[in-house]
Design a protein around this motif. Structure first.
Motif, PDB file in Angstrom:
ATOM      1  N   VAL A 285     -65.609 -35.239  16.824  1.00 51.75           N
ATOM      2  CA  VAL A 285     -64.624 -34.758  17.258  1.00 51.75           C
ATOM      3  C   VAL A 285     -64.741 -35.560  19.074  1.00 51.75           C
ATOM      4  CG1 VAL A 285     -64.405 -32.038  18.387  1.00 51.75           C
ATOM      5  CG2 VAL A 285     -62.356 -34.057  17.602  1.00 51.75           C
TER       6      VAL A 285
ATOM      7  N   LYS B 178     -62.629 -35.797  22.317  1.00 52.43           N
ATOM      8  CA  LYS B 178     -61.844 -35.757  23.468  1.00 52.43           C
ATOM      9  C   LYS B 178     -61.528 -36.137  25.186  1.00 52.43           C
ATOM     10  CE  LYS B 178     -61.947 -30.673  21.464  1.00 52.43           C
ATOM     11  NZ  LYS B 178     -61.872 -29.308  21.900  1.00 52.43           N
TER      12      LYS B 178
ATOM     13  N   HIS C  98     -57.397 -34.525  20.828  1.00 46.76           N
ATOM     14  CA  HIS C  98     -58.231 -35.455  20.441  1.00 46.76           C
ATOM     15  C   HIS C  98     -57.833 -36.868  20.337  1.00 46.76           C
ATOM     16  CE1 HIS C  98     -58.561 -31.116  18.877  1.00 46.76           C
ATOM     17  NE2 HIS C  98     -59.227 -31.331  18.748  1.00 46.76           N
TER      18      HIS C  98
ATOM     19  N   ALA D  52     -61.828 -38.588  15.581  1.00 43.66           N
ATOM     20  CA  ALA D  52     -62.147 -37.487  14.571  1.00 43.66           C
ATOM     21  C   ALA D  52     -63.123 -37.434  13.573  1.00 43.66           C
ATOM     22  CB  ALA D  52     -61.186 -36.314  14.174  1.00 43.66           C
TER      23      ALA D  52
ATOM     24  N   SER E 169     -54.317 -30.990  20.460  1.00 45.60           N
ATOM     25  CA  SER E 169     -55.092 -30.204  21.152  1.00 45.60           C
ATOM     26  C   SER E 169     -55.017 -29.433  20.606  1.00 45.60           C
ATOM     27  CB  SER E 169     -55.020 -29.663  22.583  1.00 45.60           C
ATOM     28  OG  SER E 169     -53.607 -28.593  22.798  1.00 45.60           O
TER      29      SER E 169
END
Length: 577
Positions: free
Chosen positions: A166, A168, A174, A177, A196
């Motif tokens: 993932v 961020k 995010h 993913a 989040s």
């Protein structure tokens, strides 16, 4: 007179040459007999041919022959460039293109030079050709195409990786993913992107995760930790989580990669007598997706043990004997969480071998928990080997446990666990009605509460409760979409505030189920979506599911009051849909 005309022509020619310089283009003009009329001096930047071939009156064939002789071969298909080219055939092909009404082409000259040819034949038979160097543009296009292919290939590789990954942004939302990460929560990527950790797991784990994320972003130092994750389906996932900062401060992202080591953790260590022992330790709890079925199973198992078996167990040695992997995982995890040294065996032979091995090594056990579904459990309980034995009868625990819960209509209350204790079964009459007139329904079932909040995050639950209590509004909190549907059927609230991303059943599916049930009841309950960010795709999904409106987190008293006034009309004003 002639001198004036010559001077005027020279001025125009100079202006034409200057315009070519300004436009960074070369111009060449032929008459209707294919004789050269004009060639700007920029032509030699593209074709390094002798200046004599660029004088007015030179035939087109001779100019093309000089271009061929200097080694340039444009207008040839890429698959033919490695082959020998006949001079006359090449000149004939170029003359054919020269006689078209219009001809536009980008041709490659040499290794890394690209020329844009534009040819126009006028009504009087004259042909005007312009040449523009587009090498930089072509290089950028090639680089862009290469980068795009590289990005697509990278995305395809990351998407198919078996390990969760993932990405961020600096706000810890995010932004990417892969499929393996989405599988942990059993959701599509759209349900994760823009959110989040606070929207995906409980407050304790969200705070711990965010703290480590910020440390990596601020320091740039990679982080490594062994974590135990409970998937949305209740299964265990053991990973080595690595976090990296990619990019420079202020323009960076956080990449989290989870290496799945579940197979290694669940591996066996050889023991005397051919027995084996499943071991897993040293993993911290992380990003758990709460599973109410697993929680109910855990409670049923613990209720069958004595209180002294569960208190002050820190440092004690406990053995679990069961053929059911689910029971093994629950009990071993529970005892270890309480500080005990615990492991499991799968049959009577392994249990006896383990007890004999432990006694020989001077490591006596303090307790043996035996599943009555284990063949030979009576003999184990009778022999004991000098160790206290507790028999448990975990009937129903396994793949069909959810069906048993549904058949008994057990509801979740609001106690210690995230979904509370399993309480006594509720009579069917309390939950299910078949009616076409809402007035005919029992009074306790029509607007029993004013607002139902579906929210899995405990901090957000507290915020909603404080706001609604301050407004004097009766409400209930549902921990997931499945519980929200159950409480909606029981209480028929005036308004539902539905979080979109929840475990067990998400808000979209819960709203769809409520709308389907309303068709039989002839009612309509306002459902307002609660989202982390107002993304277009989220909003469209909410509307498609039949929701009436949406609000974004963080919520405020003014926001809730406005939504309540808009949708939670007095009970007597509710109309049958």
């Amino acid at each position: 007179m002639s001198d004036g005309a010559s001077a005027d022509a020279n001025i125009r020619l100079g202006m034409f040459e200057t315009a070519c310089d300004i436009l960074a283009a070369a111009v060449i003009v032929y008459d209707k007999n294919d004789s050269l009329v004009f060639a700007s001096r920029q032509i030699q930047r593209y074709f390094p041919i002798p200046a004599d071939f660029l004088k007015p009156g030179t035939r087109l064939r001779d100019v093309l022959g000089a271009i061929f002789d200097c080694g340039l071969r444009y207008g040839i298909a890429p698959e033919m460039r490695h082959k020998a080219v006949n001079r006359e055939e090449w000149i004939s092909a170029r003359i054919s293109a020269h006689w078209r009404e219009q001809h536009d082409a980008v041709e490659r000259l040499g290794r890394d030079r690209w020329i844009h040819f534009r040819k126009r034949r006028l009504s009087n038979g004259y042909n005007v050709t312009t040449l523009t160097d587009v090498s930089e543009q072509k290089k950028q296009e090639e680089q862009w195409r290469t980068d795009l292919e590289r990005v697509e290939l990278t995305e395809a590789i990351l998407e198919t990786l078996p390990s969760p990954l993932v990405v961020k942004d600096r706000n810890l939302a995010h932004i990417a993913a892969n499929r393996a990460f989405c599988a942990i929560y059993n959701v599509e990527a759209d349900a994760i992107l823009g959110r989040s950790a606070w929207d995906l797991c409980d407050a304790e784990n969200a705070e711990r995760t965010e703290a480590s994320d910020r440390e990596v972003l601020e320091t740039g130092m990679p982080m490594r930790v062994a974590e135990h994750i409970v998937r949305a389906d209740g299964s265990d996932l053991y990973v080595i989580t690595r976090k990296y900062r990619v990019g420079q401060p202020g323009h960076c992202v956080l990449v989290t990669h989870m290496e799945d080591v579940s197979d290694i953790v669940a591996g066996t260590r050889a023991m005397e007598g051919g027995a084996s022992l499943d071991l897993c330790s040293g993993f911290v709890e992380a990003q758990n997706c709460f599973d109410p079925v697993r929680d109910a199973e855990r409670r049923i198992l613990l209720e069958q043990l004595r209180s002294e078996d569960l208190t002050a167990v820190s440092g004690r040695r406990i053995l679990v004997a069961t053929p059911n992997p689910r029971i093994e995982n629950i009990l071993v995890e529970e005892f270890r969480r309480r500080g005990a040294e615990c492991c499991a065996v799968r049959d009577r032979h392994e249990c006896e071998a383990f007890l004999a091995f432990a006694g020989k090594r001077g490591l006596p056990l303090d307790l043996v928990v035996v599943d009555d579904n284990l063949p030979g459990h009576e003999e184990l309980a009778a022999q004991g080997h000098g160790v206290p034995v507790r028999l448990i009868a975990p009937d129903g625990i396994g793949p069909d446990f959810m069906r048993v819960l549904v058949e008994e209509h057990e509801l979740l209350s609001e106690n210690a666990s995230p979904l509370g204790d399993i309480v006594s079964p509720v009579p069917i009459a309390d939950d299910w009605y078949i009616a076409t007139d809402i007035a005919a329904m029992p009074s306790a079932a029509v607007g029993d509460i004013e607002v139902l909040v579906a929210e899995d995050n405990q901090i957000n639950q507290f915020v909603f409760s404080q706001i609604l209590e301050g407004m004097g509004i009766s409400h209930r909190i549902a921990e997931n979409g499945e519980e929200a549907v159950t409480l909606w059927r029981k209480h028929q609230p005036r308004l539902v505030l539905m979080d979109i991303a929840m475990p067990v059943k998400n808000g979209i599916d819960a709203a769809i189920e409520i709308r389907e049930a309303e068709k039989a009841l002839g009612i309509h309950t306002p459902i307002v979506a609660v989202t982390a960010q107002a993304l277009n795709v989220d909003m469209q999904n909410c509307m498609d599911a039949g929701m009436d409106d949406y609000i974004t987190k963080p919520v405020s008293p003014d926001m809730i009051e406005a939504i309540y006034r808009r949708y939670a009309v007095p009970r007597e004003e509710r109309s049958v849909a």
